[in-house]
Design an enzyme around this catalytic site. Structure first.
Site, PDB file in Angstrom:
ATOM      1  N   GLY A   1      53.322  46.937  36.450  1.00  0.00           N
ATOM      2  CA  GLY A   1      53.577  45.530  36.163  1.00  0.00           C
ATOM      3  C   GLY A   1      54.588  45.349  35.046  1.00  0.00           C
TER       4      GLY A   1
ATOM      5  CE  LYS B   1      41.865  34.339  30.459  1.00  0.00           C
ATOM      6  NZ  LYS B   1      42.610  35.234  29.581  1.00  0.00           N
TER       7      LYS B   1
ATOM      8  CB  VAL C   1      52.265  41.852  28.585  1.00  0.00           C
ATOM      9  CG1 VAL C   1      51.886  42.911  27.552  1.00  0.00           C
ATOM     10  CG2 VAL C   1      51.565  40.545  28.277  1.00  0.00           C
TER      11      VAL C   1
ATOM     12  N   GLY D   1      55.758  42.255  33.993  1.00  0.00           N
ATOM     13  CA  GLY D   1      55.781  40.807  33.753  1.00  0.00           C
ATOM     14  C   GLY D   1      56.037  40.512  32.292  1.00  0.00           C
TER      15      GLY D   1
END
Ligand code: NAI
Length: 346
Positions: free
Chosen positions: A178, A78, A182, A180
């Protein structure tokens, strides 16, 4: 191999800085046992450099587990770019990041994560071949978030069937933290399947849109984890399941996109003790990496990607079987299962 306090040992960590563009990035390669380390790049504001390093290391280890459980021929890695405080030239910054990725000569392959876009990935292509998540004419590719959302959706379906004993999502109450990239797609899938949505986001416009278009009930960001629902889907940032929040959760099933939802391993035990089934994030949110990995290898059609992502639902069923057999928690069983696969695939 070396380890930092509280962090898993990593094969390689590159700290990349470029004075001209203001780039400060951490490229963490946790494991290449299964193949090159594959995982997205986060572009975020951090309190300090150590916080960014810790985030990168936690996320890269998670990618090793995620890629292994998804049976991908890739290891885990990552990257984190620390968002510069003042003005910056975004294309130049990402070009510098692309050069850092290239310097690892394929040990790490990057793609989107929180704060990065398909345009950033596209721009980086001039600097490095080790990048994915780029829209292609006449072929699937680009933004992985719809595929991630689909994987979370099939996981919720499987969990609701096996843990809640309900065959359909009709009338099932789901709290989404959330909305966003996704979270929004997931909300749409759930709405279509007849679920009743309770939503929260720091961005009021997204909440208003979910109310208008999906008939969602809105609650405050501090209320969402306590909502009176059947399923909780954390789709914001990490560590939302912790000693403070767990006693207040009313959902029976937790399955969401956010990486590193559990603040500590013991929080997984605490959920189990409360009779809450937590489906591990890196199992259910693998749809995006399945998509960018197939795109990178130039493999298959959209339908093949979707079929592979849908298999996440079968893995959830297998995990829940293993949990019963081993009298353990989903978090611990998934961890051991993934670690047993941290070897070169045959
Ligand atoms: P995003 O940045 O598009 O969405 C995050 C949303 O959460 C935003 O709308 C933001 O306003 C909201 N938010 C932030 N803090 C909040 C809070 N305290 N309460 C409620 N809402 C809050 O990110 P994206 O791409 O949707 O990713 C969401 C999570 O899923 C991240 O943890 C990411 O690492 C993870 N993930 C994403 C994948 C993808 O394909 N995009 C793949 C696998 C994991």
């Amino acid at each position: 191999l070396f380890g930092l306090p509280g962090q898993a040992a990593h094969e390689r960590v590159l700290l990349a800085a470029d004075e001209q563009t203001g780039l400060k990035a951490i490229l963490a390669v946790h494991s290449t046992a299964r193949g090159p380390a594959f995982g997205g790049c986060r572009f975020w504001t951090y309190d300090n450099e150590l916080a960014a390093l810790n985030d990168a290391l936690r996320l890269s280890q998670g990618m090793s587990l995620k890629n292994a459980l998804a049976d991908l021929p890739f290891g885990g890695g990552k990257a984190v770019i620390i968002k510069p405080a003042g003005h910056f030239d975004r294309p130049a910054l990402f070009a510098a990041f692309g050069r850092a990725v290239e310097s690892l000569q394929g040990a790490y392959i990057t793609a989107e994560d929180v704060g990065t876009t398909t345009a950033d990935m596209l721009g980086m292509q001039a600097q490095t071949q080790y990048v994915s998540g780029i829209p292609r004419a006449g072929a699937f590719g680009g933004d992985p978030s719809p595929k991630t959302a689909w994987g979370v959706f099939v996981s919720i379906q499987a969990g609701v069937r096996l843990q809640l004993g309900r065959e359909s999502l009709e009338g099932v109450r789901v709290a989404l933290q959330g909305l966003g990239a996704v979270g929004w797609h997931l909300a749409e899938f759930l709405h279509k399947a007849g679920a009743k949505l309770v939503v929260a986001d720091v961005d009021a416009a997204k909440v208003a849109r979910a109310q208008a278009e999906l008939g969602a009930q809105a609650v405050g960001v501090l209320e969402i984890l306590k909502a009176d629902v059947d399923v909780l889907a954390p789709c914001a940032l990490g560590a939302s399941l912790n000693a403070q929040t767990i006693p207040q959760i009313r959902a029976q099933l937790i399955a969401g996109a956010a990486n590193n939802q559990l603040a500590t391993v013991e929080d997984g035990d605490a959920l189990q003790q409360r009779g809450i089934c937590y489906l591990p994030d890196y199992l259910v949110n693998a749809g995006g990496i399945v998509s960018v990995a197939r795109e990178y290898r130039n493999e298959g059609e959209e339908s093949a990607v979707m079929a592979e992502v849908s298999r996440i639902g079968e893995r959830v069923a297998e995990l829940l079987e293993r949990v019963k057999r081993e009298d353990s928690t989903p978090a611990r069983v998934a961890d051991a299962w993934a670690r047993s696969k941290l070897v070169k695939p045959v």
